[in-house]
Design a protein around this motif. Structure first.
Motif, short mmCIF file in Angstrom:
data_model
loop_
_atom_site.label_atom_id
_atom_site.label_comp_id
_atom_site.label_asym_id
_atom_site.label_seq_id
_atom_site.Cartn_x
_atom_site.Cartn_y
_atom_site.Cartn_z
N GLU A 213 0.60 1.37 -2.65
CA GLU A 213 2.03 1.49 -2.37
C GLU A 213 2.37 2.83 -1.71
OE1 GLU A 213 3.36 0.71 -6.31
OE2 GLU A 213 2.55 -1.32 -6.26
N ILE A 235 -2.22 -7.16 1.31
CA ILE A 235 -1.56 -6.42 0.23
C ILE A 235 -1.88 -7.12 -1.10
CG2 ILE A 235 0.26 -5.64 1.78
CD1 ILE A 235 2.14 -7.64 0.37
N SER A 240 4.16 -3.44 -3.40
CA SER A 240 3.98 -3.54 -1.95
C SER A 240 4.92 -4.56 -1.35
CB SER A 240 2.53 -3.91 -1.64
OG SER A 240 1.64 -2.91 -2.09
#
Length: 417
Positions: A213, A235, A240
């Protein structure tokens, strides 16, 4: 190639006249000549009749690795494209994790030439930096002209923020797409699994979601400053998803993807220390899985990928800490997605993404070039090693219960049926 598909149920939400209708489809010399309730078979034509036959536009995968050049023992381009075709994929984006890495136009030309004459079409990525070392930009413009669809130092962070800034500014001159892998290496450290209750119980060094993140937050700030096109591959955390949703609300030109295994498995699977489950980014919590699935459904996450990475047994049959990251994903992609989503959603996820790479989207209509995937969406089965078509056998899905089978593809005037 002349083929007549009999009684095929069409799954194509884009074409409301044909969606969920059973039709015969006549294909001559790679072109859809006729779609009708009943089409008589001309002489000297292959008639395809399959159990519960369904057909959709050809599937697309934005993150596929093979081995050639340099690691042919893991997977050659020829067998990799055959595997992709048998798994339902008509188009794949090839990751630049070879030896040597493709950081020049001649490297890109080599990859494209090796992929010629196959049913599945190969679109190569070039590296973002020379030798993927993260120091100097590679020959981005020349590689783009040679056929590279985007630029990525595979699974490596861009440590230098100024390098990302320059890359985003420079690539705007030719509408290039820049990748940034979402992982801060300093925070990751020597971590091998998601940092949390499971890693603590198992005594495995943790990789906090913060490492992903923080990198994404930094990259989005740079993108807001520079403009340009940024893609954040695979991701894995709820945080995120939130960051990217906020960036899209601002109007930033950012896209992202998620690996199928980060939807299907959580870090609870690591209890047996099976190295097939060691991937990058790591498998995270069940709540992260739910957030990722929700992100796909609401459009925050742009597309899903198999993140197919063949790895030879010598690098997997070792202690968890020492094993290399990566799992096969092509052969199990449809069956796993089909257990999570409704059929329409599954096919939508498997067919979207081309436009981000400026690849023409196929059409399912008379007069269009045939770019089709054939499958049966029904029937549960246990995925076994003999379902693996890749040279390497490092699939974390072995033993998992999946739903639906792929028959093959029709594309480039070729078929894998």
């Amino acid at each position: 190639m002349n083929i007549l598909l009999k009684s095929a149920k069409i799954v194509c939400p884009e074409n409301k006249d044909l969606h969920l209708k059973k039709r015969d489809i006549l294909i001559k010399k790679g072109v859809i000549e006729k779609i009708g309730a009943t089409v008589d078979a001309p002489s000297n034509i292959k008639v395809v009749e399959k159990e519960n036959l369904h057909v959709s536009l050809g599937w697309f995968d934005s993150s596929v690795s093979f081995g050639e050049p340099g690691f042919e023992e893991r997977e050659t381009i020829a067998n990799g494209l055959f595997t992709a075709g048998k798994s339902g994929f008509t188009d794949i984006v090839l990751n630049p994790n070879t030896h040597p890495v493709p950081d020049t136009s001649s490297d890109v030309v080599f990859l494209k030439e090796r992929g010629q004459g196959k049913a599945t079409k190969l679109y190569p990525l070039g590296t973002l930096t020379k030798n993927a070392e993260g120091i100097d930009l590679a020959e981005l413009f020349d590689m783009r002209n040679a056929g590279a669809v985007a630029f990525f130092d595979f699974k490596k962070q861009i440590s230098n923020p100024n390098l990302l800034k320059i890359a985003l500014l420079y690539a705007q001159n030719f509408d290039g797409l820049v990748y940034s892998f979402p992982q801060d290496g300093d925070i990751k450290g020597k971590g091998v699994a998601n940092e949390g209750e499971i890693s603590t119980k198992l005594g495995l060094k943790g990789i906090p979601a913060l490492s992903e993140e923080l990198q994404i937050a930094r990259d989005l700030y740079i993108l807001e400053y520079t403009g340009g096109k940024l893609h954040i591959p695979t991701i894995s955390s709820a945080g995120s998803v939130k960051l990217i949703a906020e960036a899209k609300k601002k109007g930033l030109d950012v896209s992202c993807s998620v690996a199928v295994h980060n939807l299907f498995f959580s870090d609870e699977t690591l209890v047996g220390f099976d190295t097939h489950f060691k991937v990058s980014p790591p498998l995270r919590t069940k709540s992260d899985c739910k957030a990722l699935i929700k992100g796909l459904k609401n459009g925050t996450i742009d597309f899903v990928t198999s993140d197919h990475i063949p790895m030879d047994i010598e690098h997997k049959r070792v202690e968890f800490d020492n094993a290399k990251n990566g799992s096969l994903g092509l052969e199990s992609a449809f069956g796993s997605l089909n257990t999570i989503f409704e059929l329409d959603e599954t096919i939508s996820l498997l067919t979207k993404g081309r436009e981000r790479y400026q690849i023409d989207s196929p059409k399912l209509e008379e007069g269009a070039k045939a770019c089709l995937t054939l499958f049966n969406p029904e029937g549960e089965y246990v995925f076994e090693t003999n379902d693996v078509l890749s040279t390497s056998k490092n699939s974390m899905f072995v033993g998992a219960t999946l739903k639906g089978k792929v028959y093959g593809i029709i594309h480039n005037d070729l078929s894998t049926l």
